[in-house]
Design a protein around this motif. Structure first.
Motif, mmCIF file in Angstrom:
data_model
loop_
_atom_site.group_PDB
_atom_site.id
_atom_site.type_symbol
_atom_site.label_atom_id
_atom_site.label_comp_id
_atom_site.label_asym_id
_atom_site.label_seq_id
_atom_site.Cartn_x
_atom_site.Cartn_y
_atom_site.Cartn_z
ATOM 1 N N THR A 78 0.820 -1.213 0.000
ATOM 2 C CA THR A 78 0.000 0.000 0.000
ATOM 3 C C THR A 78 0.850 1.258 0.000
ATOM 4 O OG1 THR A 78 -0.141 -0.102 2.416
ATOM 5 C CG2 THR A 78 -1.940 -1.124 1.172
ATOM 6 N N GLU A 123 1.646 3.869 -3.228
ATOM 7 C CA GLU A 123 0.941 5.083 -3.654
ATOM 8 C C GLU A 123 1.865 6.297 -3.606
ATOM 9 O OE1 GLU A 123 -2.764 5.483 -1.577
ATOM 10 O OE2 GLU A 123 -3.336 3.432 -2.084
ATOM 11 N N GLN A 124 2.679 6.403 -2.570
ATOM 12 C CA GLN A 124 3.630 7.519 -2.472
ATOM 13 C C GLN A 124 4.665 7.426 -3.598
ATOM 14 O OE1 GLN A 124 6.321 7.484 0.875
ATOM 15 N NE2 GLN A 124 6.838 9.637 0.620
ATOM 16 N N SER A 175 4.385 5.866 -6.461
ATOM 17 C CA SER A 175 3.692 6.087 -7.727
ATOM 18 C C SER A 175 3.454 7.576 -7.967
ATOM 19 C CB SER A 175 2.365 5.336 -7.713
ATOM 20 O OG SER A 175 1.675 5.540 -8.913
ATOM 21 N N SER A 176 3.082 8.292 -6.955
ATOM 22 C CA SER A 176 2.847 9.728 -7.058
ATOM 23 C C SER A 176 4.135 10.461 -7.450
ATOM 24 C CB SER A 176 2.312 10.262 -5.729
ATOM 25 O OG SER A 176 2.179 11.646 -5.766
#
Length: 103
Positions: free
Chosen positions: A88, A91-92, A94-95
């Motif tokens: 999870t 997300e960081q 990916s951003s």
């Protein structure tokens, strides 16, 4: 780790075929004259590293950052460490990747 993350890891590992490439990634030293070539890099460079990476020390990323002009080095807190694209916490990562690519 939650069960879905463990499942994601096993699925990813089944697909890897890098063998020697993976071993090459983790068996590196920073005592090589690579910085001579790195100083000539003109394109944008993103160096991503997790503070929890136990395979490749943060010193390697810091060394590259010092020798590559204009390189960016965000250090993320992905609990998967070297497997920075899993879990999870991705997300960081990916951003950061998306923002870099859009520039």
């Amino acid at each position: 780790m939650i069960d879905s993350e463990v499942e994601e890891l096993f699925d990813a590992l089944k697909k890897y075929r890098s063998r020697e490439g993976f071993l090459n990634d983790i068996d590196q030293t920073i005592n090589t004259p690579g910085h001579i070539v790195w100083g000539q890099i003109q394109c944008p460079v993103l160096i991503l590293h997790s503070q929890y990476d136990r395979s490749v020390p943060l010193d390697h990323a810091l060394y590259a950052k010092r020798h590559i002009p204009h390189a960016l080095l965000p250090v993320v807190k992905n609990k998967w460490g070297h497997l920075i694209w899993l879990g999870t916490d991705f997300e960081q990562t990916s951003s950061i990747l998306n923002a870099f690519i859009k520039e």
